[in-house]
Design a protein around this motif. Sequence first.
Motif, PDB file in Angstrom:
ATOM      1  N   ASP A   1      20.932  44.980  41.967  1.00 24.83           N
ATOM      2  CA  ASP A   1      21.705  44.869  43.196  1.00 24.83           C
ATOM      3  C   ASP A   1      21.296  43.592  43.946  1.00 24.83           C
ATOM      4  OD1 ASP A   1      22.870  47.307  42.684  1.00 24.83           O
ATOM      5  OD2 ASP A   1      21.455  48.436  43.940  1.00 24.83           O
ATOM      6  N   THR A   2      22.254  42.959  44.614  1.00 23.01           N
ATOM      7  CA  THR A   2      21.953  41.837  45.495  1.00 23.01           C
ATOM      8  C   THR A   2      22.742  42.012  46.794  1.00 23.01           C
ATOM      9  OG1 THR A   2      23.756  40.264  45.031  1.00 23.01           O
ATOM     10  CG2 THR A   2      21.967  40.375  43.412  1.00 23.01           C
ATOM     11  N   PRO A   3      22.291  41.354  47.863  1.00 20.33           N
ATOM     12  CA  PRO A   3      23.025  41.412  49.137  1.00 20.33           C
ATOM     13  C   PRO A   3      24.101  40.340  49.236  1.00 20.33           C
ATOM     14  CG  PRO A   3      20.991  40.236  49.457  1.00 20.33           C
ATOM     15  CD  PRO A   3      21.002  40.672  48.008  1.00 20.33           C
ATOM     16  N   ALA A   4      24.340  39.619  48.165  1.00 23.09           N
ATOM     17  CA  ALA A   4      25.318  38.523  48.207  1.00 23.09           C
ATOM     18  C   ALA A   4      26.704  39.039  48.588  1.00 23.09           C
ATOM     19  CB  ALA A   4      25.389  37.838  46.841  1.00 23.09           C
ATOM     20  N   ALA A   5      27.440  38.219  49.315  1.00 26.19           N
ATOM     21  CA  ALA A   5      28.814  38.576  49.679  1.00 26.19           C
ATOM     22  C   ALA A   5      29.654  38.766  48.422  1.00 26.19           C
ATOM     23  CB  ALA A   5      29.418  37.484  50.550  1.00 26.19           C
ATOM     24  N   ARG A   6      30.541  39.744  48.457  1.00 25.49           N
ATOM     25  CA  ARG A   6      31.401  40.010  47.301  1.00 25.49           C
ATOM     26  C   ARG A   6      32.649  39.144  47.365  1.00 25.49           C
ATOM     27  NH1 ARG A   6      26.610  42.039  46.384  1.00 25.49           N
ATOM     28  NH2 ARG A   6      26.600  43.949  45.152  1.00 25.49           N
ATOM     29  N   VAL A   7      33.165  38.805  46.190  1.00 28.38           N
ATOM     30  CA  VAL A   7      34.402  38.030  46.126  1.00 28.38           C
ATOM     31  C   VAL A   7      35.568  38.931  46.520  1.00 28.38           C
ATOM     32  CG1 VAL A   7      35.987  36.782  44.607  1.00 28.38           C
ATOM     33  CG2 VAL A   7      33.503  36.479  44.359  1.00 28.38           C
ATOM     34  N   ASP A   8      36.311  38.514  47.532  1.00 26.83           N
ATOM     35  CA  ASP A   8      37.482  39.252  48.011  1.00 26.83           C
ATOM     36  C   ASP A   8      38.688  38.345  47.802  1.00 26.83           C
ATOM     37  OD1 ASP A   8      39.551  40.404  49.487  1.00 26.83           O
ATOM     38  OD2 ASP A   8      38.190  41.239  50.989  1.00 26.83           O
ATOM     39  N   LEU A   9      39.392  38.537  46.699  1.00 28.76           N
ATOM     40  CA  LEU A   9      40.482  37.636  46.346  1.00 28.76           C
ATOM     41  C   LEU A   9      41.611  37.660  47.371  1.00 28.76           C
ATOM     42  CD1 LEU A   9      40.689  38.190  42.488  1.00 28.76           C
ATOM     43  CD2 LEU A   9      39.606  36.309  43.724  1.00 28.76           C
ATOM     44  N   ALA A  10      41.907  38.824  47.925  1.00 26.48           N
ATOM     45  CA  ALA A  10      42.982  38.909  48.909  1.00 26.48           C
ATOM     46  C   ALA A  10      42.635  38.115  50.169  1.00 26.48           C
ATOM     47  CB  ALA A  10      43.268  40.367  49.263  1.00 26.48           C
ATOM     48  N   ARG A  11      41.392  38.228  50.603  1.00 25.34           N
ATOM     49  CA  ARG A  11      40.979  37.467  51.782  1.00 25.34           C
ATOM     50  C   ARG A  11      40.912  35.973  51.475  1.00 25.34           C
ATOM     51  NH1 ARG A  11      35.983  39.468  55.371  1.00 25.34           N
ATOM     52  NH2 ARG A  11      37.596  40.995  55.859  1.00 25.34           N
ATOM     53  N   LEU A  12      40.453  35.639  50.269  1.00 22.62           N
ATOM     54  CA  LEU A  12      40.392  34.241  49.860  1.00 22.62           C
ATOM     55  C   LEU A  12      41.786  33.619  49.854  1.00 22.62           C
ATOM     56  CD1 LEU A  12      38.467  32.010  48.813  1.00 22.62           C
ATOM     57  CD2 LEU A  12      38.950  32.828  46.503  1.00 22.62           C
ATOM     58  N   GLY A  13      42.741  34.359  49.347  1.00 26.58           N
ATOM     59  CA  GLY A  13      44.131  33.926  49.410  1.00 26.58           C
ATOM     60  C   GLY A  13      44.547  32.936  48.355  1.00 26.58           C
ATOM     61  N   ALA A  14      43.798  31.852  48.190  1.00 30.83           N
ATOM     62  CA  ALA A  14      44.159  30.827  47.212  1.00 30.83           C
ATOM     63  C   ALA A  14      42.908  30.092  46.752  1.00 30.83           C
ATOM     64  CB  ALA A  14      45.153  29.842  47.811  1.00 30.83           C
ATOM     65  N   MET A  15      42.954  29.622  45.524  1.00 32.69           N
ATOM     66  CA  MET A  15      41.915  28.753  44.986  1.00 32.69           C
ATOM     67  C   MET A  15      42.586  27.488  44.481  1.00 32.69           C
ATOM     68  SD  MET A  15      39.256  31.349  43.044  1.00 32.69           S
ATOM     69  CE  MET A  15      40.493  32.270  42.114  1.00 32.69           C
ATOM     70  N   THR A  16      41.955  26.353  44.725  1.00 30.59           N
ATOM     71  CA  THR A  16      42.545  25.081  44.330  1.00 30.59           C
ATOM     72  C   THR A  16      41.635  24.333  43.361  1.00 30.59           C
ATOM     73  OG1 THR A  16      41.582  23.962  46.249  1.00 30.59           O
ATOM     74  CG2 THR A  16      43.804  24.865  46.497  1.00 30.59           C
ATOM     75  N   PHE A  17      42.235  23.456  42.589  1.00 22.53           N
ATOM     76  CA  PHE A  17      41.516  22.711  41.558  1.00 22.53           C
ATOM     77  C   PHE A  17      42.077  21.297  41.475  1.00 22.53           C
ATOM     78  CE2 PHE A  17      41.798  27.180  40.560  1.00 22.53           C
ATOM     79  CZ  PHE A  17      40.493  27.544  40.317  1.00 22.53           C
ATOM     80  N   GLU A  18      41.217  20.359  41.139  1.00 19.26           N
ATOM     81  CA  GLU A  18      41.655  18.978  40.969  1.00 19.26           C
ATOM     82  C   GLU A  18      40.724  18.251  40.007  1.00 19.26           C
ATOM     83  OE1 GLU A  18      39.860  16.949  44.980  1.00 19.26           O
ATOM     84  OE2 GLU A  18      41.175  18.706  45.245  1.00 19.26           O
ATOM     85  N   GLU A  19      41.249  17.199  39.384  1.00 20.35           N
ATOM     86  CA  GLU A  19      40.420  16.390  38.492  1.00 20.35           C
ATOM     87  C   GLU A  19      39.410  15.586  39.312  1.00 20.35           C
ATOM     88  OE1 GLU A  19      40.265  16.169  35.259  1.00 20.35           O
ATOM     89  OE2 GLU A  19      41.958  17.481  34.756  1.00 20.35           O
ATOM     90  N   PRO A  20      38.193  15.414  38.817  1.00 17.67           N
ATOM     91  CA  PRO A  20      37.241  14.557  39.531  1.00 17.67           C
ATOM     92  C   PRO A  20      37.680  13.100  39.464  1.00 17.67           C
ATOM     93  CG  PRO A  20      36.332  15.242  37.413  1.00 17.67           C
ATOM     94  CD  PRO A  20      37.608  16.003  37.599  1.00 17.67           C
TER      95      PRO A  20
END
Length: 399
Positions: free
Chosen positions: A285-304
Amino acid sequence: MVSAGGAARSVTVLGATGSVGLATVDLLERHSALFEVEAVAAHSDAVGLAAVARRLGARRAVVANPAAKPALDAALEGSGVATAAGPAAVIDAAAIPVDWTMAAISGAVGLEATIAAVRRGGAVALANKECLVCAGAAFMREVGAAGATLLPVDSEHNALLQALGGQSVDAVEAMTLTASGGPFRTWEAARIAQAGPEDALRHPTWSMGAKITIDSASLMNKGLEVIEAFHLFGVEAARLRVVVHPQSVIHGLVAFRDGAVTAGLASPDMRVPIAHALGYPGRLDTPAARVDLARLGAMTFEEPDLARFPALRLALEALAAGGGAPAVLNAANEIAVAAFLARRISFGGIAALVEQTLSDAAGRGLTGEPATVDEALALDAEARELATARLPGHALPAH
């Protein structure tokens, strides 16, 4: 974790006062019934190390800097914790038989201590970049010869390990490491080149030490991680990718030959990959925040952008060149980052110094891959000398 015989697992933490070390300490405290701490070590923070030793009930505390020994003794007086100092003492502590070692001391002493931990077998959680960047082939041979279990704790490599899911790398089409893009992701090249330490140290998602934060700002850190992945997973450079992902939720992706892709997601908290390594093959177990995809809403990506971030280009070129180039790259970068933090060179001067040092090293024939750890350390020292000579106020050493 409790061993098969019911006893608590024995643990050593090398680099116990750094960001990775303190995250490990936090987890060990939260799961104190499962682990017994044999030794803790740090470079020179005697007071911080003494506090860690007391918190964990460690049997031994070691500082690499002998000058810090009196302060360590004073801070641990009456505690019953044994103390020692010096690089050899750190290596001796790493060689103590334990079930699990966190290898998070950077630099040459960290490389030698990690090798000592590997040689006695057991599980080694790897956070020392020099092992793979400077001595990758030699280090992996040591791991194989000792039958040690190597567990990466960089979030990206740990995500790749979990996403791989025990599959053979023969089934892998590509491995992708993500980068947040750092504080300069949207800056123009001219502005990046003139950024000061206070700008580069403002990382948008991670809380880390100064050196790695600067490397993240230049994207050199991502280049070093690609070199590490090359050795860790035995995947050739052509199958390794980098993508910028500002939200830092996906840390690594594995694309398989059949078109399937698996990804490792977690909040940007180092306790997540460390817990995976500490609990392996189980979970903690860890106290780390859990990933909440609905709250996150969107993820973006781009080439370096390799033009705005030439340090990443240099790292990828060093991997392609092979031989001693990655070791020279790493050594020159450490000198350059220290000079930048001391305001001796500009942010743009970091990549420039690294590129010049690579050229100087090639001109002196320092291109062979180190066959042993000792050869890697010797090359590291030569590269540092060349890089230092390129700083303002220095002259190149005689050929």
